[in-house]
Design a protein around this motif. Sequence first.
Motif, short mmCIF file in Angstrom:
data_model
loop_
_atom_site.label_atom_id
_atom_site.label_comp_id
_atom_site.label_asym_id
_atom_site.label_seq_id
_atom_site.Cartn_x
_atom_site.Cartn_y
_atom_site.Cartn_z
N GLN A 192 0.84 -1.20 0.00
CA GLN A 192 0.00 0.00 0.00
C GLN A 192 0.87 1.25 0.00
O GLN A 192 0.61 2.22 -0.72
CB GLN A 192 -0.92 0.00 1.23
CG GLN A 192 -1.81 1.23 1.37
CD GLN A 192 -3.04 1.18 0.49
OE1 GLN A 192 -3.33 0.17 -0.16
NE2 GLN A 192 -3.78 2.27 0.46
N THR A 193 1.93 1.23 0.80
CA THR A 193 2.84 2.38 0.87
C THR A 193 3.56 2.57 -0.45
O THR A 193 3.68 3.71 -0.95
CB THR A 193 3.87 2.16 2.00
OG1 THR A 193 3.17 1.94 3.24
CG2 THR A 193 4.76 3.38 2.16
N LEU A 194 4.06 1.48 -1.03
CA LEU A 194 4.76 1.58 -2.31
C LEU A 194 3.81 2.01 -3.42
O LEU A 194 4.19 2.81 -4.29
CB LEU A 194 5.40 0.24 -2.67
CG LEU A 194 6.21 0.19 -3.96
CD1 LEU A 194 7.34 1.21 -3.92
CD2 LEU A 194 6.76 -1.21 -4.21
N LEU A 195 2.57 1.52 -3.40
CA LEU A 195 1.58 1.92 -4.40
C LEU A 195 1.35 3.42 -4.37
O LEU A 195 1.24 4.07 -5.41
CB LEU A 195 0.27 1.18 -4.17
CG LEU A 195 -0.94 1.60 -5.02
CD1 LEU A 195 -0.65 1.42 -6.51
CD2 LEU A 195 -2.18 0.82 -4.61
N ARG A 196 1.28 3.99 -3.18
CA ARG A 196 1.09 5.43 -3.08
C ARG A 196 2.27 6.19 -3.68
O ARG A 196 2.09 7.14 -4.44
CB ARG A 196 0.89 5.83 -1.61
CG ARG A 196 0.50 7.30 -1.41
CD ARG A 196 0.28 7.61 0.06
NE ARG A 196 -0.83 6.84 0.61
CZ ARG A 196 -2.10 7.19 0.51
NH1 ARG A 196 -2.44 8.31 -0.12
NH2 ARG A 196 -3.04 6.43 1.05
N ALA A 197 3.47 5.77 -3.35
CA ALA A 197 4.66 6.43 -3.89
C ALA A 197 4.74 6.30 -5.40
O ALA A 197 5.00 7.29 -6.12
CB ALA A 197 5.93 5.85 -3.25
N GLU A 198 4.51 5.09 -5.91
CA GLU A 198 4.56 4.87 -7.36
C GLU A 198 3.44 5.60 -8.08
O GLU A 198 3.63 6.15 -9.17
CB GLU A 198 4.48 3.37 -7.65
CG GLU A 198 5.69 2.56 -7.20
CD GLU A 198 6.85 2.64 -8.17
OE1 GLU A 198 6.78 3.43 -9.12
OE2 GLU A 198 7.84 1.90 -7.96
N GLY A 199 2.25 5.62 -7.47
CA GLY A 199 1.12 6.30 -8.10
C GLY A 199 1.32 7.79 -8.18
O GLY A 199 1.05 8.42 -9.22
N TYR A 200 1.79 8.40 -7.09
CA TYR A 200 2.06 9.84 -7.12
C TYR A 200 3.08 10.16 -8.20
O TYR A 200 2.94 11.15 -8.93
CB TYR A 200 2.58 10.31 -5.76
CG TYR A 200 1.52 10.51 -4.69
CD1 TYR A 200 0.32 9.79 -4.71
CD2 TYR A 200 1.71 11.42 -3.66
CE1 TYR A 200 -0.63 9.97 -3.74
CE2 TYR A 200 0.75 11.61 -2.68
CZ TYR A 200 -0.42 10.89 -2.72
OH TYR A 200 -1.37 11.07 -1.75
N LEU A 201 4.12 9.32 -8.29
CA LEU A 201 5.14 9.55 -9.30
C LEU A 201 4.57 9.42 -10.71
O LEU A 201 4.91 10.19 -11.61
CB LEU A 201 6.29 8.57 -9.11
CG LEU A 201 7.55 8.88 -9.93
CD1 LEU A 201 8.27 10.11 -9.38
CD2 LEU A 201 8.49 7.68 -9.93
N ALA A 202 3.69 8.43 -10.90
CA ALA A 202 3.09 8.23 -12.23
C ALA A 202 2.31 9.45 -12.68
O ALA A 202 2.37 9.86 -13.84
CB ALA A 202 2.18 7.00 -12.20
N PHE A 203 1.58 10.07 -11.76
CA PHE A 203 0.80 11.26 -12.13
C PHE A 203 1.70 12.48 -12.31
O PHE A 203 1.41 13.34 -13.15
CB PHE A 203 -0.30 11.53 -11.11
CG PHE A 203 -1.50 10.65 -11.30
CD1 PHE A 203 -2.42 10.92 -12.30
CD2 PHE A 203 -1.70 9.53 -10.51
CE1 PHE A 203 -3.52 10.10 -12.51
CE2 PHE A 203 -2.80 8.70 -10.69
CZ PHE A 203 -3.71 8.98 -11.70
#
Length: 286
Positions: A192-203
């Motif tokens: 969940q933590t990594l998903l947030r970091a990766e998702g923010y970066l993707a946007f």
Amino acid sequence: MRKLKAFFCSLFGTLAVIVPIYLAAAAVMMTRTAPVDTAQSGIPIAQPATGNARTFLLMTGPTQPETFVLLRFDARLGEVCTAALPGETVMLAGGQPLTLAEAAEQAGPAQAAAAIEETLSLEVDNYLYCTADTLVELTKDFGTARIPLSNYLPADALAELRLSVPGVDTVTLTPRMFADVLAANAAEPDLQTLLRAEGYLAFLRVGAETLAETVPDALRAALADSSSNLTAVELYDYERIFGFLFKEPPQYRAGVIPGTWSRGRYELAENAPAVAASYFVREDGA
């Protein structure tokens, strides 16, 4: 006649002093070259300096900070980095162990930023706390990002979110859809933590061209309903940094600060400060 002669003598004396000054100023202006954005023969190109880098703490939650993501915008090195921290991360606040969420609950977002600085030995230049809905509004013009949700969420969670497509691992999401995925909290804590970091970066990647144009104005509008230490001058600094940063595609990196879960708390590993430094601190200390 004597008065007229005195007038002309005074006039010529004044001109003898002023004219050389104006001529000298004109010579300086004509020989001086201003930085430009595109290369031209004999004209220097504006380049980002050491100061064109910022570390930003972005926090969200319905009534107080519950999620924490560090963002690094480094125009000099051409890097954009993100690293997420669970709200249950144990930090030092004035030498006392507290979770990030507890630090924010006790003394607001500023204490969460101070705890990160104290524990990880890095400088947080600015912070912003807002609700998830406000963050969606801030990023609504970023477009859609492709995120491999199957790497983070189990099949039943994807089905419940109506994001399960047979044979498709990567899903195209809007900021609102991604906020809903995060709100479901369906991934294992580390994922969940990594998903947030990766998702923010993707946007940030897909919204690169709009950062300098839309984000500073959107932040100005959002500050009234948010908690932040941003000033008007600093918003112009970010606008300049974004302008430099996305003239050429930067390098993107996302990750988490290492640690282990124990009794509902995230205890940082011994090498956590070193890992944080690799994302948010450079050799020159910027």
